[in-house]
Design an enzyme around this catalytic site. Structure first.
Site, mmCIF file in Angstrom:
data_model
loop_
_atom_site.group_PDB
_atom_site.id
_atom_site.type_symbol
_atom_site.label_atom_id
_atom_site.label_comp_id
_atom_site.label_asym_id
_atom_site.label_seq_id
_atom_site.Cartn_x
_atom_site.Cartn_y
_atom_site.Cartn_z
ATOM 1 N N THR A 177 4.373 16.561 -7.295
ATOM 2 C CA THR A 177 4.490 15.052 -7.003
ATOM 3 C C THR A 177 5.112 14.317 -8.361
ATOM 4 O O THR A 177 5.086 14.897 -9.441
ATOM 5 C CB THR A 177 3.342 14.147 -6.695
ATOM 6 O OG1 THR A 177 2.358 14.222 -7.527
ATOM 7 C CG2 THR A 177 2.925 14.758 -5.275
ATOM 8 N N GLU A 321 5.051 15.187 -0.426
ATOM 9 C CA GLU A 321 4.112 15.720 0.520
ATOM 10 C C GLU A 321 4.725 15.889 1.958
ATOM 11 O O GLU A 321 3.887 16.649 2.548
ATOM 12 C CB GLU A 321 2.674 15.057 0.714
ATOM 13 C CG GLU A 321 1.819 14.865 -0.619
ATOM 14 C CD GLU A 321 2.360 13.456 -1.605
ATOM 15 O OE1 GLU A 321 3.376 13.192 -1.509
ATOM 16 O OE2 GLU A 321 1.531 13.313 -2.494
ATOM 17 N N LYS A 431 -2.114 -8.918 -5.793
ATOM 18 C CA LYS A 431 -3.147 -9.829 -5.132
ATOM 19 C C LYS A 431 -3.327 -10.953 -5.931
ATOM 20 O O LYS A 431 -4.126 -10.749 -6.824
ATOM 21 C CB LYS A 431 -4.375 -8.863 -4.716
ATOM 22 C CG LYS A 431 -5.098 -9.272 -3.351
ATOM 23 C CD LYS A 431 -5.962 -8.339 -2.936
ATOM 24 C CE LYS A 431 -6.614 -8.852 -1.600
ATOM 25 N NZ LYS A 431 -7.637 -7.973 -1.177
ATOM 26 N N TRP A 436 -1.779 -11.221 -0.663
ATOM 27 C CA TRP A 436 -0.976 -10.091 -1.167
ATOM 28 C C TRP A 436 0.630 -10.711 -1.487
ATOM 29 O O TRP A 436 1.172 -11.418 -0.565
ATOM 30 C CB TRP A 436 -0.633 -8.903 -0.115
ATOM 31 C CG TRP A 436 -1.822 -8.078 0.057
ATOM 32 C CD1 TRP A 436 -2.552 -8.071 1.296
ATOM 33 C CD2 TRP A 436 -2.648 -7.268 -0.642
ATOM 34 N NE1 TRP A 436 -3.697 -7.344 1.235
ATOM 35 C CE2 TRP A 436 -3.738 -7.111 -0.155
ATOM 36 C CE3 TRP A 436 -2.243 -7.043 -2.147
ATOM 37 C CZ2 TRP A 436 -4.471 -5.868 -0.790
ATOM 38 C CZ3 TRP A 436 -3.354 -5.963 -2.645
ATOM 39 C CH2 TRP A 436 -4.395 -5.765 -2.129
#
Ligand code: AMP
Length: 543
Positions: A177, A321, A431, A436
């Site tokens: 990754t 993935e 946040k 958010w």
């Protein structure tokens, strides 16, 4: 019906049915060409050479290279003989390069001649790497231990190889990754997942690739198999154009024009530079019908600019993935009849899901979230090309793979048209006072300013609001805008409390090895910006 789905069958198909289509590759100062028939013979020579060097089924072989015909030969020879190709990210730190090669237990490393220095640095970080055998591709710099030259290695081998009938669940490729938020983790793709992913990605509503296409992958072959293109193209008979080490706009433009490239793919940052070069010369690239942009959200300004230059932008989302393609923003029949504004809005989203991806969105308590375009939650996926674990990493696997699903860590909405939109990466959400803020939306609004080339928004600690956003921006050449001016611009476009507390001006935004913004580095650099009361000093993070 029970023929296994194998990488060698993609190759055999291209050799038999598309022998005159093939691979064009920039090899140093030269352009070399191989029909798929000639390419197939080179792949067989390479497999014979690998067998002579003692490579057995299951062994790992590493590649450390640019997008080139030799790298493509490795893509086919290594898996087809039953071994596993580990595509090492050439932009990792020396310790990470040595670490991923050790984790994979690679026995032979194929290195581009121009990258020998990076491998030497990795051997410096971990001398055990020097025990590997090295094969040098292109310029024959044979200064590494046990080094041999690629062309000499395959020269006297037979152009035939009887590819074994493997179990389709055999591992074919290993890829790490890209470490946007943590250390790289390894994924194994099987022959079956690779084949199914290639079929699904060729489809008309996905990449719509056909025999008539000429495809230039700018996305590196060490970034999730260049998004599948090295397999999709031979599978449909499209020709591949490999840019080698030259990824500068002039080098790309030259290849697109000389080879009549119709299709390309890369992360947004490569298109910023290309767009600026095309705008500077005042002309687009007539043959280049469409480009896939993914890896990060497509900024609306980039989308508009490329379409104005005559190239269609296809927005895609995926993950290592997932092999990687998950969604592609192709308009549906219903949307074909919608207003231009609605069509543009939907095409800027990440889009509908591929046939090989099942999905669900869950809130923090594990409850399903409505697909109404507003409710947001974490996206979970599963399917025949979605990994089931990280290779030899139980701790990371246990956190990410749950009940047969993979937790993407992406916070998304899905609307009534079935279009997914990424609101943020869960670790990148800001946040503020318990609410958010979508960093993606603020970044897009900033990149819509005529003077801003790149913008990256991230959260840092704040005494009152716990966390507040900061924006790091890179200006376009020859332009200027003050911090106040950018904040006023944002005030007209996003909620007042979403406006970053500070805007810092940089020469470059730090990037991951595959060209994505490295927010982690910025968060660390500016961690105390709002608590220390200190001055903001513009710094070049690449220094
Ligand atoms: P990688 O494994 O390097 O391909 O990184 C996957 C992650 O990149 C995803 O989980 C997303 O957070 C991000 N990503 C990929 N494509 C897009 C896109 N089109 N828009 C927004 N984020 C994206």
């Amino acid at each position: 019906m029970d023929s296994p789905l194998l990488v060698s069958s993609i190759l055999a198909h291209a050799v038999k049915n598309h022998p005159r289509r093939g691979v064009v590759s920039r090899d140093g100062a030269e352009i070399v060409r191989f029909s798929y028939a000639a390419f197939g013979a080179r792949v067989a020579r390479l497999a014979n050479a690998l067998r002579r060097l003692g490579i057995e089924p299951g062994d790992r072989v590493a590649s450390f290279g640019w997008n080139s015909h030799r790298h493509l030969e490795l893509y086919y020879a290594v898996p087809s003989m039953g071994a596993v190709l580990h595509t090492v990210n050439i932009r990792l730190f020396p310790e990470q390069i040595a670490g991923t090669i050790a984790h994979a237990a690679d026995r032979i490393v194929f290195v581009d001649g121009s990258l020998v220095g990076a491998v030497r640095a990795a051997i410096g970080a971990d001398p055990a790497l020097g025990e590997c055998r090295f094969v040098i591709m292109g310029p024959a710099d044979l200064t590494l231990p046990n080094a041999v030259d690629y062309e000499s290695l395959i020269a006297d081998e037979s152009p035939e190889f009887a590819w074994p009938r493997l179990d389709e669940n055999t591992a074919a490729i290993m890829c790490f990754t890209s470490a946007t938020t943590a250390d790289p983790k390894a994924i194994l793709f099987s022959h079956r997942s690779t084949f199914l992913h290639a079929l699904a990605t060729a489809a008309a509503d996905v990449f719509a690739l056909a025999e008539r296409d000429v495809v230039l992958p700018i996305v590196p072959m060490f970034h999730v198999n260049a998004w599948g293109l090295p397999f999709v193209c031979p599978l449909v008979g499209a020709s591949l154009v490999m840019p080698g080490a030259r990824l500068d706009p002039a080098g790309i433009i030259e290849l697109v024009e000389a080879e009549g490239v119709t299709f390309s793919a890369g992360v947004p940052t490569v298109w910023f530079a290309l767009r600026d070069a095309l705008n500077a010369r005042g002309a687009g690239l007539p043959s280049l019908e469409r480009v896939v942009i993914g890896g990060s959200a497509v900024p609306p300004a980039l989308f508009d600019d490329l379409e104005a230059l005559g190239t269609k932008v296809i927005h895609a989302w995926g993950m290592t993935e997932m092999s990687p393609i998950g969604t592609v923003s192709t308009l549906t029949a219903e949307l074909a009849a919608a207003t231009p504004d609605v069509r543009r809005r939907e095409r800027l989203k990440q889009g509908p899901f591929s046939v090989i991806v099942d999905w669900k969105i869950l809130d923090d308590d594990g409850n399903a979230v409505a697909a109404d375009g507003h409710a947001r939650g974490e996206l979970w996926v599963r399917g025949p090309a979605v990994a089931a674990s990280y290779y030899n990493n139980d701790a990371a696997s246990a956190a990410a793979f749950v009940d047969g699903w993979f937790r993407t860590g992406d916070i998304v909405t899905v609307d009534d048209f079935g279009f997914m939109e990424i609101v943020d990466r869960s670790k990148d959400l800001v946040k503020s006072g318990g609410e958010w803020i979508s960093s993606v939306e603020v970044e897009n609004a900033l990149m819509g300013h005529p003077a801003v080339r790149e913008a990256c928004v991230f959260g840092v600690t704040h005494a009152r609001w716990i966390e507040r956003p900061i924006a790091a921006v890179v200006m376009r050449d020859g332009t200027a805008a003050s911090e106040d001016e950018l904040r006023v611009w944002l005030g007209e476009r996003v909620a007042k409390w979403w406006i970053p507390d500070r805007v810092v001006f940089l020469d470059a935004i730090p990037r991951t090895g595959v060209g994505k913004f490295l927010k982690r580095a910025l968060r660390e650099r500016y961690a105390e910006l709002l608590t220390s009361g200190g001055d903001v000093v513009a710094q070049n993070p690449s220094e």
